[in-house]
Each structure stands twice: as C-alpha cells, then as structure tokens.
Design an enzyme around this catalytic site. Structure first.
Site, PDB file in Angstrom:
ATOM      1  N   ASP A  44      -1.290   1.135  -4.129  1.00 46.46           N
ATOM      2  CA  ASP A  44      -2.133   0.073  -4.693  1.00 46.46           C
ATOM      3  C   ASP A  44      -3.522   0.571  -5.056  1.00 46.46           C
ATOM      4  O   ASP A  44      -4.406  -0.223  -5.403  1.00 46.46           O
ATOM      5  CB  ASP A  44      -2.223  -1.121  -3.741  1.00 46.46           C
ATOM      6  CG  ASP A  44      -3.027  -0.828  -2.486  1.00 46.46           C
ATOM      7  OD1 ASP A  44      -2.905   0.294  -1.958  1.00 46.46           O
ATOM      8  OD2 ASP A  44      -3.758  -1.719  -2.017  1.00 46.46           O
ATOM      9  N   ASP A  88      -2.808   6.195  -3.588  1.00 44.07           N
ATOM     10  CA  ASP A  88      -1.630   5.593  -2.962  1.00 44.07           C
ATOM     11  C   ASP A  88      -1.102   4.486  -3.882  1.00 44.07           C
ATOM     12  O   ASP A  88      -1.565   4.344  -5.018  1.00 44.07           O
ATOM     13  CB  ASP A  88      -1.978   5.057  -1.574  1.00 44.07           C
ATOM     14  CG  ASP A  88      -2.976   3.911  -1.616  1.00 44.07           C
ATOM     15  OD1 ASP A  88      -3.725   3.793  -2.607  1.00 44.07           O
ATOM     16  OD2 ASP A  88      -3.012   3.107  -0.659  1.00 44.07           O
ATOM     17  N   ASP A  92      -6.143   1.965  -3.460  1.00 42.96           N
ATOM     18  CA  ASP A  92      -7.379   1.809  -2.697  1.00 42.96           C
ATOM     19  C   ASP A  92      -7.650   3.039  -1.842  1.00 42.96           C
ATOM     20  O   ASP A  92      -8.595   3.054  -1.061  1.00 42.96           O
ATOM     21  CB  ASP A  92      -7.372   0.527  -1.862  1.00 42.96           C
ATOM     22  CG  ASP A  92      -6.345   0.536  -0.735  1.00 42.96           C
ATOM     23  OD1 ASP A  92      -5.500   1.459  -0.693  1.00 42.96           O
ATOM     24  OD2 ASP A  92      -6.371  -0.397   0.092  1.00 42.96           O
ATOM     25  N   SER A 120       0.824  -1.198   0.000  1.00 44.71           N
ATOM     26  CA  SER A 120       0.000   0.000   0.000  1.00 44.71           C
ATOM     27  C   SER A 120       0.866   1.260   0.000  1.00 44.71           C
ATOM     28  O   SER A 120       1.687   1.461  -0.898  1.00 44.71           O
ATOM     29  CB  SER A 120      -0.958  -0.031   1.193  1.00 44.71           C
ATOM     30  OG  SER A 120      -1.886   1.015   1.132  1.00 44.71           O
TER      31      SER A 120
END
Length: 456
Positions: free
Chosen positions: A230, A228, A232, A95
């Site tokens: 990834d 960010d 999400d 992340s």
C-alpha cells in the site's frame, strides 16, 4: 484469528473480513469519530480489496455521508487527499502481509487514528446498520500526491540517475515511475506482477536480494526503489547493491530536512542519537499511532518545533512545514526515497558514500511466520520474569533491558536483540543491532534458530 487492530489498522483473514463485520466497523467508526461529512476510500491491488471497498462505500452512503472513491491509490496519497478536504478516510489494505489477509486503515479529518480512537471504535461495535442515501463521488488522489513531490523537490533532483522501479504489486508502481521522470531521472520499470506479492521491506528474503543484483547488472542501475503493497513503506537499494534499512533512510531524511525532534520506536537504529545528528530523539512503542502521539506531544510543547517521525520500516511522518512540503503525519514512502537521494546530490557523492559516512551502527530484522500471538506472548512473559531465563536463551546476561514494546536487551559488547510478536499477523519478529552489518545479520540468524527450536 478474528480481525483486530494491530500496529496500524484493522487486519485479518479475508475469509473473516465478512460483509457484516466490515459494515459494523465502518458504522462504528462513523458514529464514534469525527468525519467531516465525507469519507475518502482507497484500496490496494489485492483481489479481495474491490469488494471490501464496495462494502465500505455503501456503508458510508447508508450513513447519509458522501463516499469519495479514490480507487487504487497509495495510503499516504489517500491521507493527503482526505486531509486537504477536511474529511475522513478508509484505506482497504493488508499492507505487506500475505494476500489471504486484508484490512482497513482509518483516518480522521485531522489524520490517522490513534489508539484511543481504536478503543472508541471497538466500543461502538454492534449498532444497527444505517439505511440512508448519501452521495458518491470520485477523485484522482494520486495526482495531488505526485504533485506534492514534483513541486517539493528540484526538477533535477534525480538527473543523471538510472532508477530501477521494482513494481511487483505495489499500488504506487506507476506513480514511482512518473515521479522519477518528473525529477530528471531515467526510470526502468522492473518485475511488474498481476498477482499480489506480499513484499515486506523489513524482511526481504535472500532470493529477492539475488534478483536485485541481477537487475543492477542488466539495466545499469544507480539505485533501485520500491514500496510495500500500500506504499506507506519505502525500499531503496543503493549503488553498492545494498538494501538501505528503513531507519537509516529515516535518519538521513530527518537530517536533510533540518528536523530538530525525531519520534521513532525503540526498534529503530540508535545512530540517530549520535551527537553528529544534533537531534532530540523520543522513543515510542512500535506502530504509527504511537509515533504520531509522540509527535503531537512534542508539537503541543513547542508548536514551532521541527518534528518528524519514522519507523524501522522506513515509513516517514512529517510534522512541520519545510517551506516546500506541508506536514503529512502519516507513514509515507516517497519522502524517505527522495530525500536521501537529494542529500547525496547536494553532497556531490553517491548514495552509498553518504551511507558509509554514518555512525557505524547496523541493524537487521527477520521473522518466523505461523507463530500465534498467544504462544509468542507466553514465551516473552517467561523471558521477562527473570534474568536467568534471559541469560539461558541469549547465552549471556544483558547490560540493560527495555520492555517498552516486547523485549529489547542490550549487551556489554554493544549489540542489541529485540523480540516481539507482530501486531498484524501470526509472526514473531527479531531485530538486532551491532557494530557491523554481518554481526547484526548473524545475531538475527542465530536468534531465529533458537526461536524456531523453542516455538515451533
């Protein structure tokens, strides 16, 4: 620190995410949880992710299942793909945390795992590794994700807007450009990076903010968007050059969609509880598994409820069919980017005007890196034990105390301070809420100074 489950997924240092450990967790997941006979596998753009994804897919196939290689893809796109196929999914991503760390996010055929699933996986660790020979397939999961939003919003939603896309190392960097263009906007790709940059949309540094101002002037932007690593978590900078907090994006999105129930952590802006929104608000601990659990409870009580969820980082979870968008109960970046812009268009105003009309509650957040969880936990335990310790640290006595997740103190002046260790990294986070943006930021700055003096 050994890899462990945090607020969302398994995280740890790359050096400790060894092949045996990764295979052990994947094997435990497949033995302890339903999988539908296949596992969709995605990854972010960290240099360590391809190797880890390879170990994941090899273990899935050794378990006699089909591994579906979705390549580099946003986490919500992977979840959408797996849900549509009735399959499990594993996302290789750290992340927003630094590149020397990585992790795994697990999904059942019904969606993201909950805390009880994490417990089952942990209990199942240590089994003999399988040696079967399952199949390998590939899928373009990103295409279906783009289609979800180009079909779910009017084709002129972004017409007349020049939209900067801060690309950095977001796995959604090209996808964002495609969606902007498809919805009628002019996309300006900016600052693409071939090395991983850990952009934390909740805690952007002042230098990054200065870059944004320069980009608005250089490219004539109406709005700047990003995510960010990834994808999400969303990031939106409005036409006034202000980074819009994720929980403000969440509240605007909930209102635009006509939601009736909002599930959101205790750290989210309290403006959503204002009568003007007309929402029932359920507060949770921080982490998407807790938000999802609250959403499922609300839907069990009333299957027709128009339930949504979001976190302070802006990741948005849709729990009902809007008529143009099917439910997607995992943190998503695109919906809370597009819905506020669509709402501004419907209202005939700029995004900044839509935000300025909201109830005057402002949040700020920042963190101190390098604080081990045990040290932070001991400090919070000391504060929790007595009002005298809290008054000494905060400089005033609280009017209310919430220990749902960390320590959240409300004060007579209407301001709020919330302290908690990160669930994903050796960091200590501070959240504040006040009646003005400057007051919230000043509260965070003063509190972080006190924390540094105490913890470092």
């Amino acid at each position: 620190m050994a890899p462990k489950f945090g607020t969302s997924g398994l995280r740890g240092l790359v050096t400790e995410l060894t092949e045996p450990l990764v295979r052990d967790y994947v094997t435990a997941f497949l033995s302890a949880c339903p999988h539908g006979g296949a596992v969709h596998v995605g990854q972010d753009l960290r240099t360590s992710s391809p190797q880890i994804a390879g170990w994941v897919m090899e273990t899935v196939r050794a378990s006699g299942l089909t591994a579906v290689d979705c390549g580099t893809v946003p986490t919500p796109a992977l979840a959408l793909s797996a849900l549509g196929a009735g399959a499990a999914a594993i996302m290789v991503t750290g992340s927003h945390i630094p590149a020397d760390r990585n992790g795994l996010k697990f999904y059942l055929p019904t969606g993201e795992i909950l805390k009880e699933d994490e417990a089952r996986i942990t209990t199942a660790l240590g089994q003999p590794l399988p040696d079967g020979a399952g199949a390998l397939e590939t899928k373009d999961a990103a295409a279906d994700y783009v289609a979800r939003y180009t079909r779910g919003f009017a084709p002129d939603t972004l017409a007349g807007l020049t939209v900067g896309v801060y690309q950095h190392s977001s796995v959604a960097r090209d996808l964002l450009v495609a969606v902007v263009v498809a919805l009628g906007g002019r996309a300006v790709p900016i600052a693409r990076s071939e090395s991983f940059i850990p952009v934390d949309t909740e805690a952007l540094d002042p230098e990054t903010g200065a870059l944004f101002a320069g980009w608005f002037a250089e490219h004539g932007l109406d709005v700047l968007i990003s995510t960010d690593g990834d994808a999400d978590r969303p990031m939106v900078v409005d036409d006034a050059g202000r980074v819009v907090p994720g929980d403000v994006l969440g509240a605007l999105t909930a209102r635009h969609l006509g939601a009736g129930v909002v599930c959101t952590p205790v750290s989210s802006n309290t403006m959503v509880e204002d009568a003007a929104f007309g929402l029932t608000v359920r507060r949770t601990r921080i982490g998407s598994p807790f938000v999802i659990a609250a959403m499922e409870e609300a839907l069990t009580a009333d299957p027709a409820a128009r339930v949504v969820g979001y976190e302070a980082n802006g990741g948005f979870l849709l729990g009902f069919d809007t008529g143009t968008l099917a439910p997607l109960m995992t943190r998503d970046c695109l919906l809370p980017i597009l819905a506020p812009l669509a709402a501004a268009k419907v209202a005939g105003v700029k995004l900044s005007a839509l935000i300025d009309a909201l109830p005057p509650r402002f949040t700020a957040a920042d963190r101190i890196a390098g604080i081990e969880t045990a040290r932070a936990a001991a400090f919070l335990e000391d504060l929790t034990e007595g009002p005298e310790a809290r008054a000494a640290f905060f400089g005033e006595a609280e009017s209310a105390l919430d220990l749902t997740d960390g320590l959240r103190a409300s004060f007579a002046g209407g301001h709020v301070l919330h302290l908690r260790p990160s669930g994903n990294a050796p960091e200590f986070r501070c959240y504040a809420e006040a009646g003005s943006r400057g007051a919230a930021q000043a509260l965070v700055a003063r509190t972080l100074d006190k924390l540094r003096a105490t913890l470092t």
